[in-house]
Design a protein around this motif. Structure first.
Motif, PDB file in Angstrom:
ATOM      1  N   LEU A   1       0.814  -1.212   0.000  1.00 20.28           N
ATOM      2  CA  LEU A   1       0.000   0.000   0.000  1.00 20.28           C
ATOM      3  C   LEU A   1       0.847   1.262   0.000  1.00 20.28           C
ATOM      4  CD1 LEU A   1      -3.158  -0.666   2.185  1.00 20.28           C
ATOM      5  CD2 LEU A   1      -2.632  -1.339  -0.131  1.00 20.28           C
ATOM      6  N   GLU A   2       1.960   1.231   0.726  1.00 22.95           N
ATOM      7  CA  GLU A   2       2.863   2.385   0.722  1.00 22.95           C
ATOM      8  C   GLU A   2       3.435   2.616  -0.679  1.00 22.95           C
ATOM      9  OE1 GLU A   2       3.458   4.625   2.857  1.00 22.95           O
ATOM     10  OE2 GLU A   2       2.973   3.833   4.845  1.00 22.95           O
ATOM     11  N   THR A   3       3.749   1.529  -1.378  1.00 22.97           N
ATOM     12  CA  THR A   3       4.303   1.646  -2.728  1.00 22.97           C
ATOM     13  C   THR A   3       3.251   2.147  -3.716  1.00 22.97           C
ATOM     14  OG1 THR A   3       5.828  -0.181  -2.240  1.00 22.97           O
ATOM     15  CG2 THR A   3       5.547   0.408  -4.556  1.00 22.97           C
ATOM     16  N   LEU A   4       2.033   1.610  -3.617  1.00 21.79           N
ATOM     17  CA  LEU A   4       0.954   2.065  -4.505  1.00 21.79           C
ATOM     18  C   LEU A   4       0.697   3.557  -4.326  1.00 21.79           C
ATOM     19  CD1 LEU A   4      -1.779  -0.739  -4.270  1.00 21.79           C
ATOM     20  CD2 LEU A   4      -0.523  -0.074  -6.322  1.00 21.79           C
TER      21      LEU A   4
ATOM     22  N   GLU B   1       9.311   2.474 -20.310  1.00 21.57           N
ATOM     23  CA  GLU B   1       9.981   2.586 -19.018  1.00 21.57           C
ATOM     24  C   GLU B   1       9.950   4.024 -18.519  1.00 21.57           C
ATOM     25  OE1 GLU B   1      13.916   1.062 -19.140  1.00 21.57           O
ATOM     26  OE2 GLU B   1      13.319  -0.921 -19.853  1.00 21.57           O
ATOM     27  N   ARG B   2       9.891   4.155 -17.200  1.00 21.36           N
ATOM     28  CA  ARG B   2      10.020   5.482 -16.602  1.00 21.36           C
ATOM     29  C   ARG B   2      10.684   5.337 -15.233  1.00 21.36           C
ATOM     30  NH1 ARG B   2       4.754   3.962 -15.397  1.00 21.36           N
ATOM     31  NH2 ARG B   2       3.985   4.471 -13.298  1.00 21.36           N
ATOM     32  N   LEU B   3      11.268   6.409 -14.755  1.00 24.14           N
ATOM     33  CA  LEU B   3      11.873   6.428 -13.429  1.00 24.14           C
ATOM     34  C   LEU B   3      10.906   7.091 -12.460  1.00 24.14           C
ATOM     35  CD1 LEU B   3      15.587   7.408 -14.170  1.00 24.14           C
ATOM     36  CD2 LEU B   3      14.707   5.162 -13.521  1.00 24.14           C
ATOM     37  N   VAL B   4      10.688   6.442 -11.329  1.00 23.18           N
ATOM     38  CA  VAL B   4       9.764   6.958 -10.316  1.00 23.18           C
ATOM     39  C   VAL B   4      10.535   7.145  -9.013  1.00 23.18           C
ATOM     40  CG1 VAL B   4       7.696   6.453  -8.957  1.00 23.18           C
ATOM     41  CG2 VAL B   4       7.778   5.829 -11.372  1.00 23.18           C
ATOM     42  N   PRO B   5      10.434   8.318  -8.390  1.00 23.81           N
ATOM     43  CA  PRO B   5      11.129   8.531  -7.109  1.00 23.81           C
ATOM     44  C   PRO B   5      10.627   7.575  -6.029  1.00 23.81           C
ATOM     45  CG  PRO B   5      10.348  10.614  -8.041  1.00 23.81           C
ATOM     46  CD  PRO B   5       9.712   9.522  -8.848  1.00 23.81           C
ATOM     47  N   VAL B   6      11.549   7.099  -5.211  1.00 26.28           N
ATOM     48  CA  VAL B   6      11.189   6.213  -4.085  1.00 26.28           C
ATOM     49  C   VAL B   6      11.258   7.015  -2.796  1.00 26.28           C
ATOM     50  CG1 VAL B   6      11.787   4.124  -2.821  1.00 26.28           C
ATOM     51  CG2 VAL B   6      12.101   4.197  -5.286  1.00 26.28           C
ATOM     52  N   ALA B   7      10.115   7.176  -2.153  1.00 26.02           N
ATOM     53  CA  ALA B   7      10.057   7.926  -0.903  1.00 26.02           C
ATOM     54  C   ALA B   7      10.726   7.127   0.214  1.00 26.02           C
ATOM     55  CB  ALA B   7       8.604   8.222  -0.539  1.00 26.02           C
ATOM     56  N   PRO B   8      11.277   7.814   1.224  1.00 24.95           N
ATOM     57  CA  PRO B   8      11.910   7.098   2.360  1.00 24.95           C
ATOM     58  C   PRO B   8      10.987   6.083   3.024  1.00 24.95           C
ATOM     59  CG  PRO B   8      12.401   9.445   2.448  1.00 24.95           C
ATOM     60  CD  PRO B   8      11.385   9.274   1.358  1.00 24.95           C
TER      61      PRO B   8
ATOM     62  N   GLU C   1       9.592   0.374   4.322  1.00 21.46           N
ATOM     63  CA  GLU C   1       8.651  -0.740   4.381  1.00 21.46           C
ATOM     64  C   GLU C   1       9.093  -1.920   3.515  1.00 21.46           C
ATOM     65  OE1 GLU C   1       6.385  -0.987   6.550  1.00 21.46           O
ATOM     66  OE2 GLU C   1       6.557   1.080   7.250  1.00 21.46           O
ATOM     67  N   ILE C   2       9.658  -1.644   2.342  1.00 20.35           N
ATOM     68  CA  ILE C   2      10.135  -2.735   1.481  1.00 20.35           C
ATOM     69  C   ILE C   2      11.289  -3.465   2.149  1.00 20.35           C
ATOM     70  CG2 ILE C   2      11.329  -3.269  -0.689  1.00 20.35           C
ATOM     71  CD1 ILE C   2       9.565  -1.255  -2.092  1.00 20.35           C
TER      72      ILE C   2
END
Length: 299
Positions: free
Chosen positions: A138-141, A175-182, A187-188
């Motif tokens: 859910l955090e990733t979505l 393809e695209r680059l998506v920022p990964v939040a802290p 959680e991952i």
């Protein structure tokens, strides 16, 4: 050539030459199958269909009560099919060329408030192994705005925590680059180190981030089920799906002042007009923005 062979060759064309995603190909295949079902009764072959025949087909869709939005999608698939027949020189004219799309209103997507998202995530039972996985999901979505297909196909080899980005394979294998939040990284990693590494991971599934208890890649249906069960647990009076988190991601970014072009890139939208639907700010928010920032209202 039979309908089945035409459809088989059409699917191969979509896959090999157009490079479309599996879901898009299946949708087009279903559309052409509807076309086949309608014309097989009269023994009409694809290459003998006329414009008037197609108008009768569309009228039948209307009579069946199929929505204007679904009709438009079917017409798109039919147009692709006849384009394929022209390219293959099976036909020298396109009977679908003059078909008009039904008028459809712009449907505003359902989205959740920040409080509702917090409540859904807070309802996850972290005493179970699946709980930690579901929280990471859910955090990733929500924080990355992924489509459900992008989520289930997410791989560790595509995540670059040090650089703060993940590589996402979207529609049409783009393809695209998506920022990964802290919070997503946290959680991952908690799921990876505390739960996932203890699973009996099946061969061929080693790189997928989210796995079921049998060590295999999660399915789209499972993601829908997880979210539905959480919605029922908190008594949420909204129809919620994985896509709702993507809508919420975009809406909250734009309400927070994010640039529309940046949101377009993060969502992987080909056209910015698709992203503009997320500017459906409520009247109170809009009024507050105008009162606060218009030069005539500043003292």
């Amino acid at each position: 050539m039979s309908w089945e062979r035409y459809i088989k060759h059409f699917v191969a064309y979509l896959k090999i030459e157009k490079g479309l995603s599996e879901n898009t190909i299946l949708a087009y295949q279903r559309d052409v199958t509807k076309l086949r079902d309608f014309f097989e009764v009269s023994h009409t072959t694809p290459t003998t269909i006329s414009y008037n025949d197609l108008k009768n087909f569309i009228a039948d869709l209307y009579d069946l009560g199929i929505s204007a939005r679904s009709q438009a999608r079917i017409i798109t698939g039919v147009k692709q099919f006849f384009l394929f027949l022209i390219l293959e020189e099976e036909m020298d004219h396109d009977p679908s060329q003059l078909l008009e799309m039904p008028k459809i209103g712009r449907k505003l997507p359902t989205f959740l408030s920040i409080e509702e998202i917090d409540e859904l995530i807070g309802a996850i039972d972290l005493s179970t192994n699946e709980g930690h996985r579901n929280k990471a999901i859910l955090e990733t979505l929500y924080s990355c705005g992924l489509r459900v297909s992008e989520l289930v196909n997410l791989k560790f080899s595509h995540i670059f925590f040090e650089q703060g980005f993940m590589r996402v394979i979207g529609k049409g294998n783009k393809e695209r680059l998506v920022p990964v939040a802290p919070g997503v990284e946290k959680e991952i990693k908690l799921y990876q180190e505390g739960i996932r590494q203890h699973l009996n991971i099946q061969k061929g599934h080693e790189d997928f981030v989210f796995l079921n208890r049998r060590g295999k890649q999660l399915t789209r249906v499972m993601i829908f089920t997880i979210i539905k069960q959480l919605s029922e647990r908190i008594g949420l009076n909204k129809t919620v799906s994985p896509h709702t988190f993507r809508h919420s991601f975009a809406t909250h970014l734009i309400e927070g002042g994010a640039n529309l072009r940046a949101v377009q890139e993060m969502l992987g939208h080909e056209s910015i007009t698709t992203t503009e639907i997320y500017t459906h700010l409520d009247s109170s928010f809009l009024r507050e923005a105008i009162i606060s920032y218009h030069p005539r209202n500043k003292k």
